[in-house]
Design a protein around this motif. Structure first.
Motif, PDB file in Angstrom:
ATOM      1  N   GLU A  50       8.595  11.683  31.107  1.00  0.00           N
ATOM      2  CA  GLU A  50       7.743  12.437  32.019  1.00  0.00           C
ATOM      3  C   GLU A  50       6.871  13.379  31.196  1.00  0.00           C
ATOM      4  O   GLU A  50       7.153  13.616  30.025  1.00  0.00           O
ATOM      5  CB  GLU A  50       8.613  13.233  32.996  1.00  0.00           C
ATOM      6  N   PRO A  51       5.831  13.927  31.781  1.00  0.00           N
ATOM      7  CA  PRO A  51       4.996  14.880  31.033  1.00  0.00           C
ATOM      8  C   PRO A  51       5.833  16.021  30.472  1.00  0.00           C
ATOM      9  O   PRO A  51       6.760  16.518  31.120  1.00  0.00           O
ATOM     10  CB  PRO A  51       4.008  15.393  32.085  1.00  0.00           C
ATOM     11  N   VAL A  52       5.499  16.418  29.266  1.00  0.00           N
ATOM     12  CA  VAL A  52       6.237  17.483  28.587  1.00  0.00           C
ATOM     13  C   VAL A  52       5.560  18.817  28.867  1.00  0.00           C
ATOM     14  O   VAL A  52       4.348  18.946  28.732  1.00  0.00           O
ATOM     15  CB  VAL A  52       6.272  17.210  27.066  1.00  0.00           C
ATOM     16  N   THR A  53       6.351  19.811  29.256  1.00  0.00           N
ATOM     17  CA  THR A  53       5.814  21.140  29.532  1.00  0.00           C
ATOM     18  C   THR A  53       5.815  21.989  28.266  1.00  0.00           C
ATOM     19  O   THR A  53       6.471  21.667  27.290  1.00  0.00           O
ATOM     20  CB  THR A  53       6.643  21.852  30.609  1.00  0.00           C
ATOM     21  N   GLY A  54       5.081  23.064  28.316  1.00  0.00           N
ATOM     22  CA  GLY A  54       5.119  24.030  27.231  1.00  0.00           C
ATOM     23  C   GLY A  54       4.092  23.754  26.159  1.00  0.00           C
ATOM     24  O   GLY A  54       3.252  22.884  26.324  1.00  0.00           O
ATOM     25  N   PRO A  55       4.082  24.517  25.117  1.00  0.00           N
ATOM     26  CA  PRO A  55       5.076  25.550  24.838  1.00  0.00           C
ATOM     27  C   PRO A  55       4.928  26.731  25.790  1.00  0.00           C
ATOM     28  O   PRO A  55       3.822  27.095  26.168  1.00  0.00           O
ATOM     29  CB  PRO A  55       4.795  25.958  23.389  1.00  0.00           C
ATOM     30  N   TYR A  56       6.056  27.303  26.139  1.00  0.00           N
ATOM     31  CA  TYR A  56       6.047  28.421  27.078  1.00  0.00           C
ATOM     32  C   TYR A  56       5.523  29.694  26.436  1.00  0.00           C
ATOM     33  O   TYR A  56       4.979  30.554  27.120  1.00  0.00           O
ATOM     34  CB  TYR A  56       7.451  28.652  27.646  1.00  0.00           C
ATOM     35  N   ASN A  57       5.716  29.822  25.143  1.00  0.00           N
ATOM     36  CA  ASN A  57       5.276  31.022  24.431  1.00  0.00           C
ATOM     37  C   ASN A  57       3.896  30.827  23.799  1.00  0.00           C
ATOM     38  O   ASN A  57       3.579  31.448  22.792  1.00  0.00           O
ATOM     39  CB  ASN A  57       6.313  31.404  23.374  1.00  0.00           C
ATOM     40  N   PHE A  58       3.087  30.013  24.409  1.00  0.00           N
ATOM     41  CA  PHE A  58       1.754  29.679  23.898  1.00  0.00           C
ATOM     42  C   PHE A  58       0.881  30.923  23.719  1.00  0.00           C
ATOM     43  O   PHE A  58       0.062  30.980  22.812  1.00  0.00           O
ATOM     44  CB  PHE A  58       1.087  28.693  24.860  1.00  0.00           C
ATOM     45  N   SER A  59       1.080  31.934  24.528  1.00  0.00           N
ATOM     46  CA  SER A  59       0.249  33.143  24.438  1.00  0.00           C
ATOM     47  C   SER A  59       0.411  33.846  23.085  1.00  0.00           C
ATOM     48  O   SER A  59      -0.485  34.570  22.660  1.00  0.00           O
ATOM     49  CB  SER A  59       0.571  34.119  25.563  1.00  0.00           C
ATOM     50  N   GLN A  60       1.512  33.592  22.410  1.00  0.00           N
ATOM     51  CA  GLN A  60       1.723  34.198  21.101  1.00  0.00           C
ATOM     52  C   GLN A  60       0.680  33.713  20.097  1.00  0.00           C
ATOM     53  O   GLN A  60       0.349  34.425  19.155  1.00  0.00           O
ATOM     54  CB  GLN A  60       3.130  33.888  20.577  1.00  0.00           C
ATOM     55  N   ILE A  61       0.158  32.508  20.284  1.00  0.00           N
ATOM     56  CA  ILE A  61      -0.881  31.988  19.393  1.00  0.00           C
ATOM     57  C   ILE A  61      -2.104  32.897  19.465  1.00  0.00           C
ATOM     58  O   ILE A  61      -2.701  33.238  18.445  1.00  0.00           O
ATOM     59  CB  ILE A  61      -1.219  30.522  19.736  1.00  0.00           C
ATOM     60  N   LEU A  62      -2.442  33.326  20.654  1.00  0.00           N
ATOM     61  CA  LEU A  62      -3.554  34.254  20.836  1.00  0.00           C
ATOM     62  C   LEU A  62      -3.187  35.655  20.338  1.00  0.00           C
ATOM     63  O   LEU A  62      -3.893  36.232  19.511  1.00  0.00           O
ATOM     64  CB  LEU A  62      -3.952  34.323  22.310  1.00  0.00           C
ATOM     65  N   MET A  63      -2.084  36.183  20.822  1.00  0.00           N
ATOM     66  CA  MET A  63      -1.727  37.569  20.533  1.00  0.00           C
ATOM     67  C   MET A  63      -1.488  37.821  19.044  1.00  0.00           C
ATOM     68  O   MET A  63      -1.825  38.880  18.542  1.00  0.00           O
ATOM     69  CB  MET A  63      -0.483  37.981  21.327  1.00  0.00           C
ATOM     70  N   GLN A  64      -0.951  36.840  18.345  1.00  0.00           N
ATOM     71  CA  GLN A  64      -0.666  36.997  16.919  1.00  0.00           C
ATOM     72  C   GLN A  64      -1.734  36.344  16.041  1.00  0.00           C
ATOM     73  O   GLN A  64      -1.574  36.268  14.837  1.00  0.00           O
ATOM     74  CB  GLN A  64       0.712  36.427  16.578  1.00  0.00           C
ATOM     75  N   ARG A  65      -2.818  35.859  16.674  1.00  0.00           N
ATOM     76  CA  ARG A  65      -3.942  35.246  15.944  1.00  0.00           C
ATOM     77  C   ARG A  65      -3.456  34.128  15.023  1.00  0.00           C
ATOM     78  O   ARG A  65      -3.818  34.034  13.865  1.00  0.00           O
ATOM     79  CB  ARG A  65      -4.721  36.266  15.119  1.00  0.00           C
ATOM     80  N   VAL A  66      -2.596  33.275  15.564  1.00  0.00           N
ATOM     81  CA  VAL A  66      -1.997  32.185  14.798  1.00  0.00           C
ATOM     82  C   VAL A  66      -3.018  31.066  14.618  1.00  0.00           C
ATOM     83  O   VAL A  66      -3.728  30.695  15.548  1.00  0.00           O
ATOM     84  CB  VAL A  66      -0.744  31.634  15.521  1.00  0.00           C
ATOM     85  N   LEU A  67      -3.079  30.527  13.402  1.00  0.00           N
ATOM     86  CA  LEU A  67      -3.897  29.355  13.137  1.00  0.00           C
ATOM     87  C   LEU A  67      -2.996  28.130  13.285  1.00  0.00           C
ATOM     88  O   LEU A  67      -2.053  27.951  12.522  1.00  0.00           O
ATOM     89  CB  LEU A  67      -4.486  29.399  11.726  1.00  0.00           C
ATOM     90  N   LEU A  68      -3.258  27.318  14.287  1.00  0.00           N
ATOM     91  CA  LEU A  68      -2.519  26.085  14.549  1.00  0.00           C
ATOM     92  C   LEU A  68      -3.486  24.942  14.305  1.00  0.00           C
ATOM     93  O   LEU A  68      -4.515  24.849  14.976  1.00  0.00           O
ATOM     94  CB  LEU A  68      -2.011  26.074  15.998  1.00  0.00           C
ATOM     95  N   GLN A  69      -3.182  24.106  13.323  1.00  0.00           N
ATOM     96  CA  GLN A  69      -4.121  23.050  12.947  1.00  0.00           C
ATOM     97  C   GLN A  69      -3.388  21.742  12.699  1.00  0.00           C
ATOM     98  O   GLN A  69      -2.337  21.722  12.046  1.00  0.00           O
ATOM     99  CB  GLN A  69      -4.875  23.460  11.686  1.00  0.00           C
ATOM    100  N   GLY A  70      -3.947  20.658  13.206  1.00  0.00           N
ATOM    101  CA  GLY A  70      -3.390  19.334  12.961  1.00  0.00           C
ATOM    102  C   GLY A  70      -3.375  19.014  11.475  1.00  0.00           C
ATOM    103  O   GLY A  70      -4.280  19.405  10.731  1.00  0.00           O
ATOM    104  N   PHE A  71      -2.335  18.300  11.042  1.00  0.00           N
ATOM    105  CA  PHE A  71      -2.160  17.968   9.636  1.00  0.00           C
ATOM    106  C   PHE A  71      -1.733  16.511   9.539  1.00  0.00           C
ATOM    107  O   PHE A  71      -0.666  16.132  10.023  1.00  0.00           O
ATOM    108  CB  PHE A  71      -1.078  18.869   9.025  1.00  0.00           C
ATOM    109  N   ILE A  72      -2.582  15.686   8.944  1.00  0.00           N
ATOM    110  CA  ILE A  72      -2.261  14.281   8.709  1.00  0.00           C
ATOM    111  C   ILE A  72      -2.217  14.084   7.199  1.00  0.00           C
ATOM    112  O   ILE A  72      -3.212  14.330   6.501  1.00  0.00           O
ATOM    113  CB  ILE A  72      -3.321  13.340   9.341  1.00  0.00           C
ATOM    114  N   ILE A  73      -1.078  13.677   6.694  1.00  0.00           N
ATOM    115  CA  ILE A  73      -0.843  13.617   5.251  1.00  0.00           C
ATOM    116  C   ILE A  73      -1.871  12.764   4.512  1.00  0.00           C
ATOM    117  O   ILE A  73      -2.269  13.097   3.394  1.00  0.00           O
ATOM    118  CB  ILE A  73       0.600  13.138   4.956  1.00  0.00           C
TER     119      ILE A  73
END
Length: 133
Positions: A50-73
Motif C-alpha cells: 500500500e502507499p507508504v506514509t511519512g516521513p512524519y518528521n519531514f518538517s525537520q528538513i525545513l526547520m534544521q535546513r537539512v540538505l536531502l539529495q538523491g545519490f546514485i553511485i
C-alpha cells in the motif's frame, strides 16, 4: 528511538539513507542545523503493498535546513579509485566503524535476502558461499 539519541548525543550532521520509514523518521528528530542526507535507497518501501506514509518528521528538513539529495553511485564511477584509497585508510585509522552480519552457505541466501526487508539485521549483510582462499 532513545538508543539513537544516546548514540548521537550531539545530534546528526550526516546520515547516509538507505532505509526510509521509521529509521528516517528517527534520524530526522536528531538532525543538527545544516545536516546532510544523501538518499541512496528506501528499502522500507520496496515491497510495500500500500502507499507508504511519512516521513512524519519531514518538517525537520525545513526547520534544521537539512540538505536531502538523491545519490546514485554510478554518478561517481570516475572517483572510485580515490574513494577506495581514502575509505581503506579511514577504516585502518578506525575513523569509519561498520557492522557486518555474515550468513554462511549459499543454501541460506534466500533467508538472508529476507533479512533485508524485515529489519532483522545490523550492518552489511553478506552471504559467504565458501571459505576465504
Amino acid at each position: 528511538m532513545p538508543a539513537l539519541a544516546a548514540s548521537c548525543p550531539q545530534g546528526i550532521d550526516i546520515y547516509f539513507e538507505n532505509v526510509g520509514g521509521k529509521v528516517l523518521d528517527a534520524v530526522l528528530t536528531q538532525v543538527n542545523l545544516n545536516a546532510r542526507i544523501p538518499l541512496c535507497g528506501l528499502i522500507y518501501t520496496y515491497n510495500a503493498q500500500e502507499p507508504v506514509t511519512g516521513p512524519y518528521n519531514f518538517s525537520q528538513i525545513l526547520m534544521q535546513r537539512v540538505l536531502l539529495q538523491g545519490f546514485i553511485i554510478t554518478d561517481y564511477v570516475q572517483k572510485f579509485d580515490l574513494a577506495f584509497k581514502d575509505i581503506s585508510a579511514w577504516i585502518q585509522e578506525r575513523k569509519i566503524k561498520y557492522h557486518q552480519e555474515i550468513v554462511t552457505g549459499l543454501e541460506n541466501s534466500p533467508t538472508a535476502i529476507l533479512k533485508l526487508f524485515d529489519g532483522d539485521k545490523i550492518g552489511k549483510l553478506i552471504v559467504q558461499v565458501s571459505e576465504e582462499p
